[in-house]
Design a protein around this motif. Structure first.
Motif, mmCIF file in Angstrom:
data_model
loop_
_atom_site.group_PDB
_atom_site.id
_atom_site.type_symbol
_atom_site.label_atom_id
_atom_site.label_comp_id
_atom_site.label_asym_id
_atom_site.label_seq_id
_atom_site.Cartn_x
_atom_site.Cartn_y
_atom_site.Cartn_z
ATOM 1 N N ILE A 233 0.838 -1.200 0.000
ATOM 2 C CA ILE A 233 0.000 0.000 0.000
ATOM 3 C C ILE A 233 0.876 1.255 0.000
ATOM 4 C CG2 ILE A 233 -1.761 1.270 1.285
ATOM 5 C CD1 ILE A 233 -2.752 -1.393 2.392
ATOM 6 N N ASP A 234 1.967 1.214 0.751
ATOM 7 C CA ASP A 234 2.888 2.345 0.814
ATOM 8 C C ASP A 234 3.496 2.657 -0.547
ATOM 9 O OD1 ASP A 234 4.789 4.109 2.640
ATOM 10 O OD2 ASP A 234 6.072 3.022 1.233
ATOM 11 N N ARG A 235 3.875 1.628 -1.287
ATOM 12 C CA ARG A 235 4.435 1.841 -2.625
ATOM 13 C C ARG A 235 3.400 2.458 -3.555
ATOM 14 N NH1 ARG A 235 8.637 3.436 -3.616
ATOM 15 N NH2 ARG A 235 8.266 4.144 -1.507
ATOM 16 N N PHE A 236 2.139 2.080 -3.383
ATOM 17 C CA PHE A 236 1.087 2.677 -4.202
ATOM 18 C C PHE A 236 0.949 4.164 -3.900
ATOM 19 C CE2 PHE A 236 -3.431 3.992 -4.074
ATOM 20 C CZ PHE A 236 -3.643 4.091 -5.437
ATOM 21 N N PHE A 237 0.927 4.517 -2.596
ATOM 22 C CA PHE A 237 0.820 5.922 -2.217
ATOM 23 C C PHE A 237 2.008 6.734 -2.751
ATOM 24 C CE2 PHE A 237 -1.873 4.756 1.710
ATOM 25 C CZ PHE A 237 -3.033 4.903 0.962
ATOM 26 N N SER A 238 3.206 6.152 -2.714
ATOM 27 C CA SER A 238 4.399 6.887 -3.142
ATOM 28 C C SER A 238 4.413 7.158 -4.642
ATOM 29 C CB SER A 238 5.654 6.109 -2.756
ATOM 30 O OG SER A 238 5.795 4.948 -3.551
ATOM 31 N N THR A 239 3.644 6.378 -5.410
ATOM 32 C CA THR A 239 3.622 6.573 -6.861
ATOM 33 C C THR A 239 2.370 7.296 -7.346
ATOM 34 O OG1 THR A 239 2.659 4.347 -7.125
ATOM 35 C CG2 THR A 239 5.053 4.539 -7.272
ATOM 36 N N CYS A 240 1.507 7.706 -6.401
ATOM 37 C CA CYS A 240 0.303 8.448 -6.798
ATOM 38 C C CYS A 240 0.669 9.875 -7.216
ATOM 39 C CB CYS A 240 -0.690 8.496 -5.638
ATOM 40 S SG CYS A 240 -1.563 6.954 -5.346
ATOM 41 N N HIS A 241 -0.103 10.435 -8.122
ATOM 42 C CA HIS A 241 0.133 11.785 -8.595
ATOM 43 C C HIS A 241 -0.488 12.833 -7.660
ATOM 44 C CE1 HIS A 241 1.644 9.889 -12.141
ATOM 45 N NE2 HIS A 241 0.460 9.431 -12.504
ATOM 46 N N GLN A 242 -1.533 12.439 -6.911
ATOM 47 C CA GLN A 242 -2.179 13.389 -6.012
ATOM 48 C C GLN A 242 -1.349 13.553 -4.737
ATOM 49 O OE1 GLN A 242 -3.636 10.748 -7.304
ATOM 50 N NE2 GLN A 242 -5.299 11.451 -8.622
ATOM 51 N N ILE A 243 -1.151 14.798 -4.350
ATOM 52 C CA ILE A 243 -0.343 15.094 -3.167
ATOM 53 C C ILE A 243 -0.995 14.547 -1.901
ATOM 54 C CG2 ILE A 243 0.596 16.967 -1.741
ATOM 55 C CD1 ILE A 243 0.924 18.605 -4.234
ATOM 56 N N LYS A 244 -2.327 14.546 -1.844
ATOM 57 C CA LYS A 244 -3.013 14.085 -0.627
ATOM 58 C C LYS A 244 -2.711 12.620 -0.338
ATOM 59 C CE LYS A 244 -7.340 12.874 -3.003
ATOM 60 N NZ LYS A 244 -8.805 13.071 -3.037
ATOM 61 N N TRP A 245 -2.466 11.817 -1.377
ATOM 62 C CA TRP A 245 -2.109 10.415 -1.169
ATOM 63 C C TRP A 245 -0.627 10.272 -0.861
ATOM 64 C CZ3 TRP A 245 -6.202 8.097 -0.008
ATOM 65 C CH2 TRP A 245 -7.395 8.250 -0.719
ATOM 66 N N ARG A 246 0.202 11.089 -1.498
ATOM 67 C CA ARG A 246 1.642 11.010 -1.250
ATOM 68 C C ARG A 246 2.007 11.435 0.169
ATOM 69 N NH1 ARG A 246 2.431 13.542 -6.407
ATOM 70 N NH2 ARG A 246 3.309 15.369 -5.374
ATOM 71 N N ARG A 247 1.176 12.267 0.784
ATOM 72 C CA ARG A 247 1.434 12.680 2.160
ATOM 73 C C ARG A 247 1.314 11.515 3.140
ATOM 74 N NH1 ARG A 247 -1.979 18.383 2.089
ATOM 75 N NH2 ARG A 247 -0.372 19.634 1.028
#
Length: 345
Positions: free
Chosen positions: A110-124
């Motif tokens: 799940i963490d790797r998915f968040f790190s590759t998302c384009h939206q900043i709210k998910w990358r946070r």
């Protein structure tokens, strides 16, 4: 056709030789993983935080569960069943650590998915602080959920010459069989890791086209390469986890369907051999992390060599290098804040 004694002999030899092989390499891999993911170059990655907790849980799992299986099933030394306190504690710790390890593996996907998302709210959500909080919550959650194990598990005499350490409560035994063994060790990790692994793979194919244009080519290459390396490590570990869990889940489904059917001694010996094989294969979840990472990542191999070199250095030299590295990192952080704000990997 193999006899009953032959089948039982094969089961014992598998637990002795294959079990010892897995135990030794698992200890080496888990200890090495702990040293590597505490390295300064990986310490600020949330993904590495999850893998560090996974490695610690796997180490404890091997010490309390696999070692006891080798002694009990391999050498036929049933010392656990004669000590009710150790029976409860060993079963409880093995259950907690196995669930924590698999949970951290799911979190890493799940963490790797968040790190590759384009939206900043998910990358946070891809931060070391959040990773530590999630790991702490997970440890406390599984420790509380599995408390009935401490209450109901005890040595039970099945026959005149056969005693096992298992739950004395029928309800808790059903929960262990259907919820923990089938869902927590099989279905849930398969679904979540496959889903987020696929989404991560989909994002990594597009990530380079969405990088910030002000980053230099050298930094862009390094960041993209680091992302690809972590994704490769994750994908291989997901494949190993699914493959190693399938025989264990099939064996548990078979047991659920046939537990009310009476069988002869020869059939029981066959089923026991299949169970021992499936159970040993399942341990690849806990021993393969280091070796899969080493095979799939150049960065991991480089850090492994650095850790080995640091272990051979004098303490004074190592302390001096760490001080210089921390000073350089602080300077780089101050410089980066002045130039541009980049999301963390």
């Amino acid at each position: 056709m193999a006899t009953i004694d032959t089948l039982n002999y094969i089961s014992r030899q598998l637990n002795i030789y294959l079990g010892l092989f897995m135990f030794i390499f698992g200890l080496i891999g888990s200890c090495w993983n702990i040293l590597i993911f505490r390295h300064y170059s990986l310490r600020l990655s949330s993904y590495c935080t999850y893998i560090l907790i996974l490695s610690i849980a796997s180490l404890i799992q091997l010490l309390f569960d696999l070692s006891d299986r080798i002694i009990d099933q391999g050498f036929s030394i049933h010392w656990t069943i004669y000590n009710i306190a150790w029976c409860k504690l060993r079963y409880y710790i093995a259950q907690c650590t196995s669930l924590i390890a698999l949970s951290c593996l799911v979190y890493s996907s799940i963490d790797r998915f968040f790190s590759t998302c384009h939206q900043i709210k998910w990358r946070r959500l891809n931060s070391v602080y959040i990773a530590k909080q999630i790991c702490l919550f997970t440890i406390l959650f599984w420790m509380i959920i599995t408390i009935p194990t401490l209450i109901y598990v005890k040595p039970i005499q099945l026959t005149t010459d056969h005693c096992v350490c298992q739950s004395s409560s029928l309800i808790w035994s059903k929960i262990i069989m259907y919820f923990f063994n089938l869902c927590c060790y099989g279905i849930f990790p398969w679904v979540f890791m496959s889903l987020f692994g696929f989404l991560t793979w989909k994002n990594t194919r597009q990530i380079r086209n969405h990088r910030v244009g002000v980053i230099s080519t050298m930094n862009l290459t390094r960041m993209a390469r680091f992302d690809d390396q972590l994704a490769s490590m994750l994908f291989l570990q997901i494949i190993i986890c699914i493959i190693s869990s399938i025989p264990f889940c099939i064996q548990n489904i078979y047991y659920c369907l046939t537990q009310t059917i009476s069988t002869n001694l020869y059939r029981q010996a066959q089923e026991n051999l299949c169970f021992q094989i499936a159970y040993l294969i399942f341990y690849f979840n806990y021993i393969s992390t280091f070796y899969s990472n080493y095979l799939s990542s150049d960065i991991f191999r480089h850090v492994s060599k650095e850790v080995l070199m640091n272990l051979c250095k004098k303490r004074e030299d190592l302390s001096r290098e760490i001080t210089m590295i921390n000073h350089q990192e602080n300077n780089h952080k101050q410089l980066d804040k002045r130039k541009y704000n980049i999301f963390t990997i």
